[in-house]
Design a protein around this motif. Sequence first.
Motif, PDB file in Angstrom:
ATOM      1  N   GLY A  46       0.851  -1.261  -0.093  1.00 56.43           N
ATOM      2  CA  GLY A  46       0.199  -0.143  -0.001  1.00 56.43           C
ATOM      3  C   GLY A  46       0.776   1.224   0.144  1.00 56.43           C
ATOM      4  N   ARG A  47       0.211   2.318  -0.013  1.00 58.59           N
ATOM      5  CA  ARG A  47       0.982   3.506  -0.040  1.00 58.59           C
ATOM      6  C   ARG A  47       0.188   4.798   0.836  1.00 58.59           C
ATOM      7  NH1 ARG A  47      -0.673   8.094  -3.427  1.00 58.59           N
ATOM      8  NH2 ARG A  47      -2.384   7.676  -4.473  1.00 58.59           N
ATOM      9  N   ILE A  48       0.738   5.590   1.562  1.00 58.57           N
ATOM     10  CA  ILE A  48       0.191   6.659   2.329  1.00 58.57           C
ATOM     11  C   ILE A  48      -0.265   7.807   1.322  1.00 58.57           C
ATOM     12  CG2 ILE A  48       0.304   8.336   4.020  1.00 58.57           C
ATOM     13  CD1 ILE A  48       2.116   6.384   5.689  1.00 58.57           C
ATOM     14  N   VAL A  49      -1.428   7.956   1.024  1.00 61.93           N
ATOM     15  CA  VAL A  49      -1.589   8.868   0.322  1.00 61.93           C
ATOM     16  C   VAL A  49      -1.764  10.354   0.621  1.00 61.93           C
ATOM     17  CG1 VAL A  49      -3.819  10.098  -1.323  1.00 61.93           C
ATOM     18  CG2 VAL A  49      -3.653   7.281  -1.067  1.00 61.93           C
ATOM     19  N   LYS A  50      -2.021  10.605   2.050  1.00 57.38           N
ATOM     20  CA  LYS A  50      -1.871  11.836   2.600  1.00 57.38           C
ATOM     21  C   LYS A  50      -2.310  11.914   4.061  1.00 57.38           C
ATOM     22  CE  LYS A  50      -6.424  13.682   1.069  1.00 57.38           C
ATOM     23  NZ  LYS A  50      -7.243  14.685   0.546  1.00 57.38           N
ATOM     24  N   LEU A  51      -1.656  12.560   4.955  1.00 63.48           N
ATOM     25  CA  LEU A  51      -1.898  12.867   6.484  1.00 63.48           C
ATOM     26  C   LEU A  51      -2.991  13.775   6.590  1.00 63.48           C
ATOM     27  CD1 LEU A  51       1.578  12.287   7.977  1.00 63.48           C
ATOM     28  CD2 LEU A  51      -0.043  10.479   7.754  1.00 63.48           C
ATOM     29  N   MET A  52      -3.976  13.540   7.315  1.00 62.88           N
ATOM     30  CA  MET A  52      -5.115  14.455   7.625  1.00 62.88           C
ATOM     31  C   MET A  52      -5.237  14.810   9.007  1.00 62.88           C
ATOM     32  SD  MET A  52      -7.880  12.716   5.195  1.00 62.88           S
ATOM     33  CE  MET A  52      -7.650  11.061   5.852  1.00 62.88           C
ATOM     34  N   GLY A  53      -4.223  15.520   9.698  1.00 55.37           N
ATOM     35  CA  GLY A  53      -4.358  15.806  11.128  1.00 55.37           C
ATOM     36  C   GLY A  53      -4.235  14.617  12.118  1.00 55.37           C
ATOM     37  N   ASP A  54      -5.437  14.090  12.530  1.00 51.60           N
ATOM     38  CA  ASP A  54      -5.581  13.057  13.411  1.00 51.60           C
ATOM     39  C   ASP A  54      -6.018  11.695  12.717  1.00 51.60           C
ATOM     40  OD1 ASP A  54      -8.072  13.877  12.530  1.00 51.60           O
ATOM     41  OD2 ASP A  54      -8.989  13.326  14.424  1.00 51.60           O
ATOM     42  N   GLY A  55      -6.041  11.818  11.061  1.00 51.15           N
ATOM     43  CA  GLY A  55      -5.984  10.635  10.206  1.00 51.15           C
ATOM     44  C   GLY A  55      -5.251  10.434   9.151  1.00 51.15           C
ATOM     45  N   VAL A  56      -5.391   9.413   8.408  1.00 51.36           N
ATOM     46  CA  VAL A  56      -4.615   8.994   7.227  1.00 51.36           C
ATOM     47  C   VAL A  56      -5.138   8.265   6.261  1.00 51.36           C
ATOM     48  CG1 VAL A  56      -3.778   6.747   8.328  1.00 51.36           C
ATOM     49  CG2 VAL A  56      -2.282   7.925   6.456  1.00 51.36           C
ATOM     50  N   LEU A  57      -4.921   8.589   4.887  1.00 54.72           N
ATOM     51  CA  LEU A  57      -5.834   8.056   3.890  1.00 54.72           C
ATOM     52  C   LEU A  57      -4.765   7.201   3.185  1.00 54.72           C
ATOM     53  CD1 LEU A  57      -8.088   7.862   1.735  1.00 54.72           C
ATOM     54  CD2 LEU A  57      -7.194   9.910   0.560  1.00 54.72           C
ATOM     55  N   LEU A  58      -5.277   5.807   3.125  1.00 55.32           N
ATOM     56  CA  LEU A  58      -4.350   4.969   2.324  1.00 55.32           C
ATOM     57  C   LEU A  58      -4.735   4.244   1.258  1.00 55.32           C
ATOM     58  CD1 LEU A  58      -3.528   2.804   5.762  1.00 55.32           C
ATOM     59  CD2 LEU A  58      -2.104   4.945   4.621  1.00 55.32           C
ATOM     60  N   GLU A  59      -4.041   3.874   0.283  1.00 58.34           N
ATOM     61  CA  GLU A  59      -4.476   2.904  -0.913  1.00 58.34           C
ATOM     62  C   GLU A  59      -3.627   1.865  -1.247  1.00 58.34           C
ATOM     63  OE1 GLU A  59      -5.271   4.136  -5.718  1.00 58.34           O
ATOM     64  OE2 GLU A  59      -3.822   5.198  -4.612  1.00 58.34           O
ATOM     65  N   PHE A  60      -4.488   1.000  -1.549  1.00 56.16           N
ATOM     66  CA  PHE A  60      -4.018  -0.663  -1.832  1.00 56.16           C
ATOM     67  C   PHE A  60      -4.640  -0.842  -3.162  1.00 56.16           C
ATOM     68  CE2 PHE A  60      -3.976   0.032   2.705  1.00 56.16           C
ATOM     69  CZ  PHE A  60      -2.724  -0.594   3.148  1.00 56.16           C
ATOM     70  N   ALA A  61      -3.813  -1.904  -3.845  1.00 60.89           N
ATOM     71  CA  ALA A  61      -4.177  -2.577  -4.931  1.00 60.89           C
ATOM     72  C   ALA A  61      -5.031  -3.918  -4.868  1.00 60.89           C
ATOM     73  CB  ALA A  61      -2.843  -3.018  -5.828  1.00 60.89           C
ATOM     74  N   SER A  62      -4.965  -4.392  -3.573  1.00 58.69           N
ATOM     75  CA  SER A  62      -5.541  -5.451  -3.155  1.00 58.69           C
ATOM     76  C   SER A  62      -6.553  -5.301  -1.908  1.00 58.69           C
ATOM     77  CB  SER A  62      -4.597  -6.544  -2.986  1.00 58.69           C
ATOM     78  OG  SER A  62      -4.987  -7.587  -2.025  1.00 58.69           O
ATOM     79  N   ALA A  63      -7.627  -5.803  -2.059  1.00 57.64           N
ATOM     80  CA  ALA A  63      -8.496  -5.713  -0.839  1.00 57.64           C
ATOM     81  C   ALA A  63      -8.038  -6.546   0.255  1.00 57.64           C
ATOM     82  CB  ALA A  63     -10.053  -6.433  -1.316  1.00 57.64           C
ATOM     83  N   VAL A  64      -7.556  -7.922  -0.175  1.00 54.52           N
ATOM     84  CA  VAL A  64      -6.687  -8.700   1.098  1.00 54.52           C
ATOM     85  C   VAL A  64      -5.610  -8.172   1.553  1.00 54.52           C
ATOM     86  CG1 VAL A  64      -5.631 -10.948   1.372  1.00 54.52           C
ATOM     87  CG2 VAL A  64      -7.366 -10.776  -0.168  1.00 54.52           C
ATOM     88  N   ASN A  65      -4.901  -7.576   0.988  1.00 57.67           N
ATOM     89  CA  ASN A  65      -3.717  -6.701   1.528  1.00 57.67           C
ATOM     90  C   ASN A  65      -4.174  -5.694   2.254  1.00 57.67           C
ATOM     91  OD1 ASN A  65      -1.824  -8.433   0.415  1.00 57.67           O
ATOM     92  ND2 ASN A  65      -1.159  -7.173  -1.226  1.00 57.67           N
ATOM     93  N   ALA A  66      -5.175  -4.773   1.947  1.00 57.97           N
ATOM     94  CA  ALA A  66      -5.588  -3.778   2.643  1.00 57.97           C
ATOM     95  C   ALA A  66      -6.313  -4.204   4.090  1.00 57.97           C
ATOM     96  CB  ALA A  66      -6.889  -3.099   1.843  1.00 57.97           C
ATOM     97  N   VAL A  67      -6.792  -5.479   3.885  1.00 58.39           N
ATOM     98  CA  VAL A  67      -7.647  -5.729   5.311  1.00 58.39           C
ATOM     99  C   VAL A  67      -6.618  -6.363   6.394  1.00 58.39           C
ATOM    100  CG1 VAL A  67      -9.025  -7.660   6.484  1.00 58.39           C
ATOM    101  CG2 VAL A  67      -9.766  -6.272   4.173  1.00 58.39           C
TER     102      VAL A  67
END
Length: 501
Positions: A46-67
Motif C-alpha cells: 500500500g501507500r500513504i496518500v496523505k496525512l489529515m491531522g488525526d487521520g490518514v488516507l491509504l491506498e492498496f491494489a488488493s482488498a486482501v492486503n488492505a484488510v
Amino acid sequence: RRLTVIAVADVVGYSRLMVADEVGTLAVLKQRRAEILEPTVRAHGGRIVKLMGDGVLLEFASAVNAVKSALELQTKFAGANQPLPENRRIVLRIGINLGDVIGEGSDIYGDGVNIAARLEALAAPGGIVVSATVHDHVTGKLALAFDDLGERTLKNIQKPVRIYRARQQAQVAAEPAARDSNVRASIAILPFANLGDDPAQGYFSDGITEDIITELSRWRLLAVQSRSASFRYRGIAVDMKQVARELNVRYIVEGSVRRMGERVRITAQLIDTETGNHVWAEKFDREVADIFAVQDQVVRTIVSTLVGRVQAADAERARRKPPASLAAYECVLQGNALPWSDPAGEAEATRLFATAIEIDPGYGFAHAMLAVMYYRSWTNDFGNSDAALDDALGLAKRAVELDANESSIISTLGFVYLLQRSHDLALQYIRRAVEINPNNQWTTGDMGIALIYVGQAEEALGWFRRAREIDPYFDPSWYWSSLGRAYMVLHRYEEALATFG
C-alpha cells in the motif's frame, strides 16, 4: 479514474489527547507513523496518500492486503499501547472500501474515498469496518469473521451501503449496531414545574429539565425534542396527546421540582401518548447535596425503560460529569438565565461563572462559560483586548481537560481558536463537538460560522439549515446575523438583507 481499495484511519479521542499533552501526543504520533504505520503499509503493497491531522488516507491494489494491513496496524498499536495509561493510548478506527476514485497527482478523490471515510466513523475504537465490496473479495481468504451490520445510508452517498465489522474469529461478536434513526424512540421532556414557594427558583427547575434533555440527547437510540420545542409548553396546562402530535413524539416526560430548605423533591413520569398509559413514575426525595445523583437516576430509569438492551457501560458514557457543588451549579444556571446583551447582565453573568469556578475548580462547563464571556469581551472591544482572548483560550483548554465529552465545551475551544485565526484547529474541535452530539443545534450553528471564516460559505448554509432542522424554533440573534453574512459572502445580497431584517 481507477478502481482501487481505500482505507481511512483515524485516532480516537484526538482532541482529548491534544489538550492533555499537545507536544507529547504529536511526538507519539510521529513515532507510530515512522515505526508502525509506514513500514506496515509498505509491507502489504500500500501507500500513504496523505496525512489529515488525526487521520490518514491509504491506498492498496488488493482488498486482501488492505484488510491484512489494517489488522496488523490494530495489533501493533494495541501492543505499543500496553505500557501507557488508558488516557494516553493512541487507538485507531479504520474503514475500508473498494471503489472508483479520481486520481489527481498523488491524491485521490470521489465517492470511493468518501465511503471509506464514513465507514471509519462507524468503526468501534480499535475496530475495522469494511464495505460489501471488500467483504466479497476477502471472504474465505483470511482467518476472519465478519458481522453483518446491514445497509446504511451514508452522508452524501446516493445509495445505501452494506457494511461489515471485521474481527479475528476468536473474538466475541459485538452487540448489533444501533437501529437506524427512523425507528428511534421519540421523546419530549416538558419543563418541570416549580412547586417551591419562591418563583425565582424557576431557573432551578428549568435547569433540571435542560440537563435531562441534554443527557438523553447523547443517546443515538433516542430522538429527543430540543429545549426550545419543549419549553413552548412551560407554565401552561397541556393535553398530552395534542403535545405528542405537535412535537411528533410517542413518549412524554413531565414532572415537578419542589425545594424545601436543604431538601429537594423531584417527581417524574413517563407517558406513552399512543396508549395514554403511565409507563413509569417515580418520586425522588433527597438532600440537596444529592441532586446530581437524583438527575442521573431519572435519566437512567427513563432510558432503561425505553431501551432495555442498552449496556450499563453505555449509560456511564452517556452521563456528563456533574459539578462537585450545587452552589457552583446554581451560579451557572443563573448566569445563563441573564440577558447577556445588557451590559449589567453580562457583567453579572461573568461574575457568576467566575464564582462557580472558585467554588468548584473542577467544573468544566463553568470554565467554558467564563471563556465565552471573555471572548465576548474581546469581540465587543473590536479585538483590541488581546489579554481577554488569551484568557478565553486558557479557560477553554482547561474546560476540555476537565470534561472532554461535553460537546458545548469542545465547541467553545474551537470557537476561541477561530477568533485567534487558527482555522484548522477551530474546525477540528468544532467537528469533534458535532460528532459527540450531532443533535446539538448550537454546535451545528457554530460549524456554520467557522466555515464562513474559512471561505466555505456555501457549505456553511447547509450547516445553518441543519441547525434549524434539528430545532425548528432555534432563532438566537447570532444565528440570523451569521446566516446573513454567509449570503453576503456569496453575493446573494437580497437574501442577506431579508435575513438581517
